[in-house]
Design an enzyme around this catalytic site. Sequence first.
Site, PDB file in Angstrom:
ATOM      1  N   GLU A   1      -5.615  -7.856  -1.429  1.00 43.51           N
ATOM      2  CA  GLU A   1      -6.022  -7.759  -0.021  1.00 43.51           C
ATOM      3  C   GLU A   1      -7.458  -7.269   0.004  1.00 43.51           C
ATOM      4  O   GLU A   1      -7.801  -6.278  -0.646  1.00 43.51           O
ATOM      5  CB  GLU A   1      -5.131  -6.827   0.793  1.00 43.51           C
TER       6      GLU A   1
ATOM      7  N   GLU B   1       0.803  -1.225   0.000  1.00 43.15           N
ATOM      8  CA  GLU B   1       0.000   0.000   0.000  1.00 43.15           C
ATOM      9  C   GLU B   1       0.838   1.279   0.000  1.00 43.15           C
ATOM     10  O   GLU B   1       0.399   2.324   0.490  1.00 43.15           O
ATOM     11  CB  GLU B   1      -0.982  -0.015   1.184  1.00 43.15           C
TER      12      GLU B   1
END
Length: 665
Positions: free
Chosen positions: A258, A182
């Site tokens: 995810e 991320e």
Amino acid sequence: PAALLWGWLLLGCSWGPGPPGVGAAPRFSAAYVLDDAGGLGRRFDGIGAATSRLLVNYQEPYRSQILDYLFKPNFGAALHILKVEIGGDGQSTDGTEPSHMHYENDENYFRGYEWWLMKEAKKRNPQIKLIGLPWTFPAWIGKGENWPYDHPDVTVYYIVSWILGAKQYHDLDIDYIGIWNERAFNSKYIKLLRYTLDKHGLQQVRIIASDRLWEPISFVLLLDSELNGVVDVIGAHYPGTKTVLNAILTGKKLWSSEDYSTFNDEVGAGCWARILNQNYVNGKMTSTIAWNLVASYYEELPYGRCGLMTAQEPWSGHYRVEAPIWITAHTTQFTQPGWSYLQVDGHLKGGGSFVALTDGLGNLTIIIETMSHNHSRCIRPLLLPFSVSPQRATFSLKGSFYMVKTLQVWHSRLGFESAHTTLFQQLHPVKVWKGSFSLDLNVDEVYTLTTLKTGQKHICPDPPPSQPFPSNYKDDFNIRNPPFSEAPNFADQTGVFEYFINTSDPGDHVFTLRQVVVQRPITWSSDADQTISIIGNFQWENFTVTCDIYIEQPRDGGVFVAGRVDNGGIYVRSTKGVFFWVFADGTYRVTGDLGGEEILMKGDSGVRAHAWHTLTLNIQGTSASGLLNGYPLWENVTITEPSNGWAAIGTRSFEFAQFDNFHVE
């Protein structure tokens, strides 16, 4: 057979072309064609999950039972993929995970629990795919900067060392490697990573980028043909079942790398059921990976119970097989990576979705979900309103499936307010008549219809009942060959605390617990400036913490013991509690926060570095007191908040320090 038939009748299911039962609510009716004659859709890559902390501390047989529910084929969740964190000594949501290289000249491929977890998964399913992804990096990678890409050769060396170590020390073949969870990607780094993997004979390791959003990675891949040639999978997080045109145009595999991250009650199960189907139906994603695998960390940390099942009491052995495990089984037990989706729209006319997959050898699996909006909201992103109604679905099987005569049926109904929940129940097989069958669908259901007869729902004996953390807990860390580098039940929130053999101490402190991170890592979240490891029961109010401490850093070194610690994980910088500090300059402080800004008392202690001392913190009601080496050092400090929390140990900065004979009562 009688029980199966009774369950079928009880559910009011209607197979074949006849009308719904008498008194049934009006239903949408629609027909759907499943045909492979015109070719197949995208290749299915599997369903997976990523990891958790306290599981390793469970005793047998409970630990193996939990692992069986997660990984064993045709048992429970039967996961196809395990995604692990490449520990980088920094906070990654609910704690820190140790790096295989704390320092530049340091390598150790036995730290942490991820190696063990990968081996346990492989033991149960040798075909399971393994993914490694870094959240944080040790400080030496950045050479003083909080950034891993200024010296891409160093970062590549570090990551490839982890992959090689997995093989050399654990005989584990890593299938996929990510870039930086991320956070930004760097094209030069990714290209060098591919080159170095190939140079080391690791051509089978595929690269996922960028474990963030669809953009800008998709756009950059379209512009940069060299980068396009080395990235195998575009992985997006929490895509809300949608993709973007640029991602489709790359021709790459698209994964929700995810997803989920939702409290594992029935709404969480509804969320998981919906996205497992709709990530492909809406977004052409061929793999969905849950964060997290098992809620095996203190529940009051961020995202408590956001795992497929719950195992947060190693001291009692208690665990819970939550509904998402059985929702997972609807897909994983009847498909495998390498199967293909059929080319079909997948939207049900009355709301909900279906996917159909085949192994290309005549087997067919259909998964249907009818999750309603309020019963399938994930933690993110925002779910726009939609409606789902009872409906009749008629499926026509064509192409190589026309000769299918019977389909096995597995069913789940999430009852919510009605409490009539059934999970992964095998029903009477459906007969296919002239290539067609009909199914009456109610709201909040999941069906699997399959040619495979291998599905099983295993139920282990009930685990022990739930118990709070022991009210009297001791650890002297006296273990010569520990199976894991970390002491049980301690949950590091900044820094890394490891078993240590103190060869310079021939006395009572040979075996200790040592904080070993001496530079602030390249962080993923807001790690504290102090190190801290928590333990115990978050509900504790009145208790005593005693620990022997050894400051290694002269002049400005310092350590603490603490109680009523109220925070951790990504919020660790704002942690409050009662902190009893001693420093190498001979002073002490009592503070109401980890940052040391709320000073409740201070004075002289006579403590120095390179000597063992015993700290005792006692908290009763609104009053706290502290002892040094058994003698009162301060007392009657008024505590207003927090009113409860964990016990903890830690250090003033990123510095070496040792702890021994920990006791909380």
